[in-house]
Design an enzyme around this catalytic site. Sequence first.
Site, short mmCIF file in Angstrom:
data_model
loop_
_atom_site.label_atom_id
_atom_site.label_comp_id
_atom_site.label_asym_id
_atom_site.label_seq_id
_atom_site.Cartn_x
_atom_site.Cartn_y
_atom_site.Cartn_z
N ARG C 312 1.04 -1.17 0.40
CA ARG C 312 -0.57 -0.14 0.30
C ARG C 312 1.05 1.50 0.12
NH1 ARG C 312 -2.70 1.23 4.86
NH2 ARG C 312 -1.32 3.01 5.58
N HIS C 316 -3.64 4.94 4.46
CA HIS C 316 -5.37 3.91 4.08
C HIS C 316 -6.24 5.05 3.44
CE1 HIS C 316 -8.33 1.07 4.92
NE2 HIS C 316 -8.67 1.93 6.34
N TYR C 325 2.79 5.43 11.42
CA TYR C 325 3.59 4.75 11.78
C TYR C 325 4.68 3.31 11.45
CZ TYR C 325 -0.42 3.44 8.86
OH TYR C 325 -1.24 4.05 8.33
C1 LIG Z 1 -16.00 -5.26 10.49
C2 LIG Z 1 -15.38 -3.75 10.79
N1 LIG Z 1 -14.17 -3.48 11.50
C3 LIG Z 1 -13.06 -2.19 11.46
C4 LIG Z 1 -13.51 -1.56 10.32
C5 LIG Z 1 -12.34 -0.76 10.31
N2 LIG Z 1 -11.71 -0.93 9.57
C6 LIG Z 1 -11.53 -0.34 7.59
S1 LIG Z 1 -10.31 -0.75 6.71
C7 LIG Z 1 -9.52 -1.77 7.78
C8 LIG Z 1 -8.69 -1.97 7.66
C9 LIG Z 1 -8.22 -3.29 6.60
O1 LIG Z 1 -7.29 -3.79 6.47
P1 LIG Z 1 -7.31 -4.42 4.51
O2 LIG Z 1 -8.35 -5.49 4.67
O3 LIG Z 1 -5.57 -5.22 4.77
O4 LIG Z 1 -6.79 -3.52 3.54
P2 LIG Z 1 -7.06 -3.15 3.31
O5 LIG Z 1 -6.92 -1.31 3.63
O6 LIG Z 1 -5.24 -2.15 3.26
O7 LIG Z 1 -6.86 -2.21 1.58
C10 LIG Z 1 -10.23 -1.54 9.31
C11 LIG Z 1 -9.58 -1.42 10.36
C12 LIG Z 1 -14.46 -1.50 9.47
N3 LIG Z 1 -14.47 -1.06 8.33
N4 LIG Z 1 -14.86 -2.76 9.48
#
Ligand SMILES: Cc1ncc(C[n+]2csc(CCOP(=O)(O)OP(=O)(O)O)c2C)c(N)n1
Lengths: 346, 346, 421, 421
Positions: C312, C316, C325
Amino acid sequence: MSGDDEAGATVRMNMIQAINSAMDVMMARDPDVVVMGEDVGYFGGVFRATAGLQAKFGKTRVFDTPITEIGIIGVAIGMGAYGLRPVPEIQFADYIYPALDQLVSEAARLRYRSAADFTAPITVRSPYGGGIFGGQTHSQSPEGIFTHVSGIKTVIPSTPYDAKGLLISAIEDNDPVLFLEPKRIYNGPFDGHYDRPSKNWSAHPAGEVPEGHYRVELGKAATVRSGEALTILCYGTMVHVVSNTIEELGIDAEIIDLRTLVPLDIEAIETSVKKTGRCMIVHEATRTGGFGAELSALVQERCFYHLEAPIERVTGFDTPYPHSLEWAYFPGPVRITEALKKLLKD
Amino acid sequence: MSGDDEAGATVRMNMIQAINSAMDVMMARDPDVVVMGEDVGYFGGVFRATAGLQAKFGKTRVFDTPITEIGIIGVAIGMGAYGLRPVPEIQFADYIYPALDQLVSEAARLRYRSAADFTAPITVRSPYGGGIFGGQTHSQSPEGIFTHVSGIKTVIPSTPYDAKGLLISAIEDNDPVLFLEPKRIYNGPFDGHYDRPSKNWSAHPAGEVPEGHYRVELGKAATVRSGEALTILCYGTMVHVVSNTIEELGIDAEIIDLRTLVPLDIEAIETSVKKTGRCMIVHEATRTGGFGAELSALVQERCFYHLEAPIERVTGFDTPYPHSLEWAYFPGPVRITEALKKLLKD
Amino acid sequence: MDAPRANLPPLSLHVPEPKFRPGDEADFSDVDVPPAGSARRPDSAEPAANFHELAYTLIRVLDDAGQAVGPWNPRLDAQALRKMLRSMAMVRAFDERMFRAQRQGKTSFYMKSTGEEAIAVAATMALAADDMCFPSYRQQGILITRGYPLVTMMNQIYSNKGDPLQGRQLPIMYSAKDHGFFSISGNLATQYPQAVGWAMASAAKGDTRIAATWCGEGSTAEGDFHSALTFATVYRAPVILNVVNNQWAISSFSGFAGAEATTFAARAVGYGIAGLRVDGNDALAVYAATQWAAERARTNQGPTLIEHFTYRAEGHSTSDDPTAYRSAGEPNAWPLGDPVRRLKEHLIALGEWDEERHAAQDLELAEEVKRAQKEAEKNGILGHGMHQPFETMFEGVFEEMPWHLKEQSEQMIAERKAAGI
Amino acid sequence: MDAPRANLPPLSLHVPEPKFRPGDEADFSDVDVPPAGSARRPDSAEPAANFHELAYTLIRVLDDAGQAVGPWNPRLDAQALRKMLRSMAMVRAFDERMFRAQRQGKTSFYMKSTGEEAIAVAATMALAADDMCFPSYRQQGILITRGYPLVTMMNQIYSNKGDPLQGRQLPIMYSAKDHGFFSISGNLATQYPQAVGWAMASAAKGDTRIAATWCGEGSTAEGDFHSALTFATVYRAPVILNVVNNQWAISSFSGFAGAEATTFAARAVGYGIAGLRVDGNDALAVYAATQWAAERARTNQGPTLIEHFTYRAEGHSTSDDPTAYRSAGEPNAWPLGDPVRRLKEHLIALGEWDEERHAAQDLELAEEVKRAQKEAEKNGILGHGMHQPFETMFEGVFEEMPWHLKEQSEQMIAERKAAGI
Ligand SMILES: Cc1ncc(C[n+]2csc(CCOP(=O)(O)OP(=O)(O)O)c2C)c(N)n1
Ligand SMILES: Cc1ncc(C[n+]2csc(CCOP(=O)(O)OP(=O)(O)O)c2C)c(N)n1
Ligand SMILES: [Mg+2]
Ligand SMILES: [Mg+2]
């Protein structure tokens, strides 16, 4: 309120700092307190509520978790059964649903089903509510689901002072507590006028917070304003929206900040409504089956012969939280004003 | 009620048979209807509600699933998005919680968030309620959690006739429907006296059920008994417990069987309470934040000036369902009788 | 708590820690990058148990010299490669512009997919146009590849009058059924079992369309992921399960999703599902793996899980600052390079492209995006009044509006009127 | 829905089907049973990636001649073996009696563990007495092995005055913290992440105690199972994750949990967790695998998942009649035999036991159970009035009773009084 020798000097804090301070104080006092959740460790949480805690208390006491709310709560329950006092964070209250089974069937039932052989002394923190253009999945107010569940307490602060004192009480409590943090007022009391400059906590008396240990008792409401014209029951962000609207309109309302929804401070409610004879309930959650329904039912059961007008509910509409129409959805000054007119009309 | 040429001849059915018949009829009419869930296939379900369907319609339309409620609902939503009309079973309503996120964040929100680009026309069947010595995890009544959620309908039948007609309407409905089946009355109407011989449906007029297709409209209550002394709002098993108690006491109550909780038949309620001036609400679910709270709030909001006494709620207590004290927990004749005395005392 | 037994060593808790934090120099020399072309390509009908090794390697097609090599080379013609490159570059241009729009206060939120463009674009090209995609929030490349109008995407991002989702959803949570793009959820991984369900329905109906879904490596921890894989293996659902391992989940590195112990493709092995681990910055490898998995699905051989190993490259979302971080040097030190650059160099190596044309295309795409933005902004930007009519808030909760929503709608209108707004 | 494309073959949905249904003759000759002693025993500190094959075989110690063979032979002394046999036989005697009690209307529900006695008993013997167990409802063997009073178990089953759980829980949902036995939940697999959390807490505290948990193969499909394995691998939790693959989940055969595609031990491989597949009807194999996993956990090498391959010889519970959905011949045709008989034969082969002593022990155990039952019934049976006082219903929802429960309690008492009951 404080009643504690260890409260120490007071300093200015916003609600995030007060929440952070509560965990800091409790971790220092009790080696069994652990903090866990998505992004709470090194980074200190997406709202910074746990900032600095990992550096201070180490990775075995403050740690990031996998993204599985089932696991976060399930693991916290197991840790609680061991003897720890976990404080898991669910990043947004909208993401509590995957953990519902662990919360309802496990945390809330463990003491009862095992006749206190095992307990789940966990405090689940979660930012909730709207007003930040978070869309449907960063704005929900799910308290009404949990207040229906026997065996779990639900706490919602409205000021930095209360947030810290209530969170300390919640962590010290031997039952599972859902601690919902009104994220709209993390940085300042919100008066409901989204188009005016935002305030911070520095001018608010409850932004003055002791640095040390003190408690705000669970199950006790606060009378934010005494008055005679009507009683307004509210909590979280709505306490400020209501207070400001009342002030603008110059109405002599008695405003009660419930602070704990379960167990509820029924005495404060009953006394007030019997005095004023009118009652309005304000919350951001959707209307049907919201906690306002329970409040309304209780008030009419207990104050029936004192009521001079129907109890009014001002709540979020029964739709998902609509991103672009957020301010039409939000039960703000306009809607509260109209409800007051209705309630006070005769 | 039926209003359908295809209703055909009527036969005697118990509630399980009526539910089975609804699925049978719908599967024959609409090739997109599929039935899925734990043990629903070859075996026909732990309560036999799906008996014979796999043999008749084949394994791709009636199939057992892995034991994951998240998956059952999530997969059903995906099938619905494809264009099917899934009827997933959750074996006991107590086991719906693991699926809550898929139900609340997905099924209930899909139409809204996609502006009807996608929909979730699923009907989730689940046996609910106590009275069968099922202990805490085979007895719960979780309807109050779902009635608070915008975007999902909640339906609870009280007779074989209604069960079939409502289930057909639910399956034909293009929105997600939670169809809760009061398992205590699967085999016969329960009068609330656990210590008397149990009855079956053969003597009940609503045990007479058309073999073919007919609908009972969602959102319409049924007046089980007209009366003047008070209005009693109830649903599911409680309809029979209430009816019998009223008969035994010889009270001229108007008994309304809500049948659909969301959307609610507010007109029927309002008309009745305005006529009688008194209202009692009976459900088995825990009291605090139960659907009774919403009913109470609505009634006082709309009938305030007609009410002659406080609205009474007779509900399950705010504890988990206790195995051995089931009959003390159950809101049966004793508790209804006492509440009636209170409500009618002046 | 009892004291630890004296005759046993104390237990200790392992808490994962990423290799680099702010201030550290990023050094990925220990990341194992097998040579392009080295992974074997089994027949798509082979049993999954025969090629476990593909879950632990990296399927790569483009080598360091920009050549496409080995058995996974999909041998695409130059026209297809140029379309692929163009779509990927368009995603990047779009992301840049919309990120800036958020910074300018025109909307509340945006999420880039920088560095991950190949994963959505190349996979989409390997699917049929009517296969159904169940994406996470980082596969805008699907829509762009399928020709969904940029203006409509922007209307959604601005929640304006032209937003097909009527301003109801957070920006980028698109829905486009007619482009085979399922409504994006804010709740992670919920789309996984839904994709499996769609695929099962397609199979049950004797259709030929398959489903594909995407989630981040962090999201694989959710229960939905497991339910989906369980259903997929049990019913041999015709579905492609993509895990985008970009190594970060907001501030949490992939170790918190289990990456210290094994790969994410290995999850497939646990269910007896075919698992492939792919260089996610290699558009041809992504294409080839997707094509193989699609063939497998279409011939009733069941699901495939593909881990796309990537990075990435940016924050985010617009709410995030990754330098808080992780090492600021990571994006550049990352050994698998930039997918756009790698595909460009391949086309150049083939003699089918050059730097000038690329620069010109970048300009052209930036212009196209800018034009679309102007067009979209005619419909309004978030919070500036040109939103959907207020009553629309109450529509679409149900197919037919029940009385309580009608009442609430009327109440809102009356209240606003009374208040003179 | 669009019509299937003419140039592609139609998809079809695979729905698993067990090999035998009522009326069929059960024939397990295709079940692969590797010879006892054939599985290698790695050092307990070896990385999980080194012994994937142990997830796909069957670790067996007792051969057909009743000899203990191979590297997994735990070399227990005769006394330990006799204790093991006695506990297993006691579980069976207890089950028989309580099943009958339910049929006699003395309680509402019962669940036997017939054929699976080794899994709970042998594992418990390989654990330390203070290790914490998070069982499902079919590991009554843990309590019996740890010497929990039979009378107390029966009091719970009868929900009577002596029930330590105050009649609040369904029969057999025991809780016994002082015997390292976590409160059983009615909701499947919820104990899995809880066990991992307990183990993480123990590790965080530098304790030496580890956790063990059990669930059925059907329950592995729940999201909780996946969360548990994810947490376990991430933090290297000192926990033993047992999957009791008795091949049936009520009426659903293990194919609906994914058994057609791979083993349940293979799930471990997907997370990089150590995975062992064990002959669950071979008490010595269960013991040895548990001992190995415990050593691994206690030396901070992290979790182990053990699949115990066994067969549910009886109905799911007193509410179930298995002849409605499976061949009546299955229990006898099942190739791994009866765990009690196999251990008995081993002891006899060692010259440490004989048929007479066994028969005498069976009689003695039956007597002991009968005596306990008489004792328990003095405290009452379900529904016959000798229950807990009504007010206890309101206790223990919270540590301190809040006003609303006090009110409800008073209301109940007043109402019953008014009604004269
Ligand atoms: C059920 C749920 N828990 C927590 C979140 C908060 N949240 C949004 S994105 C994220 C990180 C996701 O990381 P990843 O699956 O690696 O996807 P990336 O953002 O790297 O594409 C979190 C914790 C959420 N949207 N839904
Ligand atoms: C969350 C949840 N879903 C469904 C059930 C109903 N149920 C009880 S036992 C069972 C089968 C479990 O099978 P398995 O895990 O193989 O364990 P076994 O009974 O074979 O020991 C089911 C579906 C439940 N108790 N909890
Ligand atoms: Mg990621
Ligand atoms: Mg099983």
